[in-house]
Scaffold this motif. Structure first.
Motif, short mmCIF file in Angstrom:
data_model
loop_
_atom_site.label_atom_id
_atom_site.label_comp_id
_atom_site.label_asym_id
_atom_site.label_seq_id
_atom_site.Cartn_x
_atom_site.Cartn_y
_atom_site.Cartn_z
N LEU A 31 78.41 44.38 26.63
CA LEU A 31 78.03 44.51 25.16
C LEU A 31 77.48 43.16 24.62
CD1 LEU A 31 81.37 46.41 23.56
CD2 LEU A 31 78.85 47.31 24.22
N GLY A 32 76.60 42.97 23.73
CA GLY A 32 76.25 41.77 23.03
C GLY A 32 77.30 41.38 21.87
N ASP A 33 77.10 40.08 21.51
CA ASP A 33 77.88 39.76 20.37
C ASP A 33 77.06 38.68 19.57
OD1 ASP A 33 80.07 39.30 18.73
OD2 ASP A 33 81.54 39.19 20.45
N GLY A 34 77.72 38.29 18.46
CA GLY A 34 77.08 37.59 17.68
C GLY A 34 77.29 36.03 17.86
N GLY A 35 76.65 34.95 17.12
CA GLY A 35 76.95 33.61 17.31
C GLY A 35 76.75 33.10 18.67
#
Length: 295
Positions: A31-35
């Motif tokens: 999964l991708g994520d932010g920051g």
């Protein structure tokens, strides 16, 4: 000293949860994520960079940017958080959580990640990276931390679409949106408040009854009725959801013709609405954002 210990404890616990979300859910499910976490995962997926080391380097770079702009105590907590995050990412190696339903993964990640970030920021620090940028944006523009994070996350997740594909990228957005809302829940409080404007010729009696029965302070504003051409006294009081009906009942019992306007309040700071409950207020729901940049 007690406040410092509490803040440091919250920083460590929150950072642990962030690392847990990454190693337990995000990486196993690609999964991708932010920051900075999202950038770290991008470099891991595309170039096989080591996650703890990459996160540490990127966080330090952004920390340097925020060094002169943020409260120094926040910076100290952030340094501790950055070190703790790299440590936890290295040592926490749980059995991967790979659900049959792909949508469950971002939901679990969002809950854990949002709770972790919320605890850290509530404690007065950040986990580094775009949290710092979000705190800077919040300090100088007034944009909420969660919304600022969401903007940064949108840019970073766009890069991750190229690394993990459209399907996983879209699923990742679900987790980002969820942890943004949970973070906002932690930062702005556990229970929304209501601001009431009450206009009545029995304002003294109503105000005394509210203070006596609901235990909330009341402020009086002087107004002028444009239609009636008469001076009016306006009561202003802020209460929790559970107290709203009690106040309205008091007003209607004393003056059925009273005018009441109710507005939602996102955040309340000050006496009676503190982060830690006072002994005499243990039955009331309270909240306060304690982000250091906001004082």
């Amino acid at each position: 000293m007690k406040n410092i210990i509490t803040s440091l404890s919250m920083t460590i616990v929150g950072t642990f949860l962030v690392a847990l979300a990454i190693n337990l859910v995000s990486v196993p499910n690609e999964l991708g994520d932010g920051g900075v976490t999202g950038l770290t995962l991008f470099f891991h997926y595309t170039l096989n960079f080591d996650i703890p080391k990459t996160a540490f380097v990127l966080n330090v770079i952004i920390l340097i940017i925020g060094w002169k702009l943020l409260n120094k105590l926040t910076i100290i907590y952030t340094l501790i958080s950055i070190a703790a995050l790299s440590f936890f990412l290295q040592v926490i190696q749980p059995a991967p959580f790979i659900p049959d339903n792909q949508l469950v993964a971002p939901l679990v990640s969002g809950v854990i990640m949002g709770t972790g970030l919320g605890i850290v920021i509530r404690g007065g620090g950040s986990t580094g990276g775009t949290d710092i940028l979000a705190l800077i944006v919040n300090k100088y523009t007034g944009i909420s931390v969660s919304n600022a994070l969401l903007m940064f996350d949108g840019v970073i997740i766009s890069l991750l679409f190229f690394a993990i594909g459209l399907e996983k990228g879209a699923i990742s957005i679900v987790g980002i949106l969820l942890y943004s809302r949970i973070l906002n829940f932690w930062v702005t409080g556990y229970n929304p408040k209501n601001a009431l404007f009450i206009i009545s010729h029995k304002h003294e009696e109503i105000g005394n009854e509210i203070m006596d029965k609901v235990k909330r302070g009341v402020t009086i504003f002087s107004g002028y009725g444009f239609y009636s051409k008469k001076q009016r006294q306006i009561l202003y009081v802020v209460v929790s959801n559970r107290q709203l009906m009690a106040v309205k009942k008091i007003v209607h019992n004393i003056d059925p013709k009273a005018f009441i306007a109710v507005n939602d309040v996102q955040q309340v700071d000050g006496e009676g609405f503190t982060f830690l409950r006072e002994p005499e207020e243990m039955t009331l729901e309270t909240d306060e954002s304690i982000l250091n940049p906001n004082g």
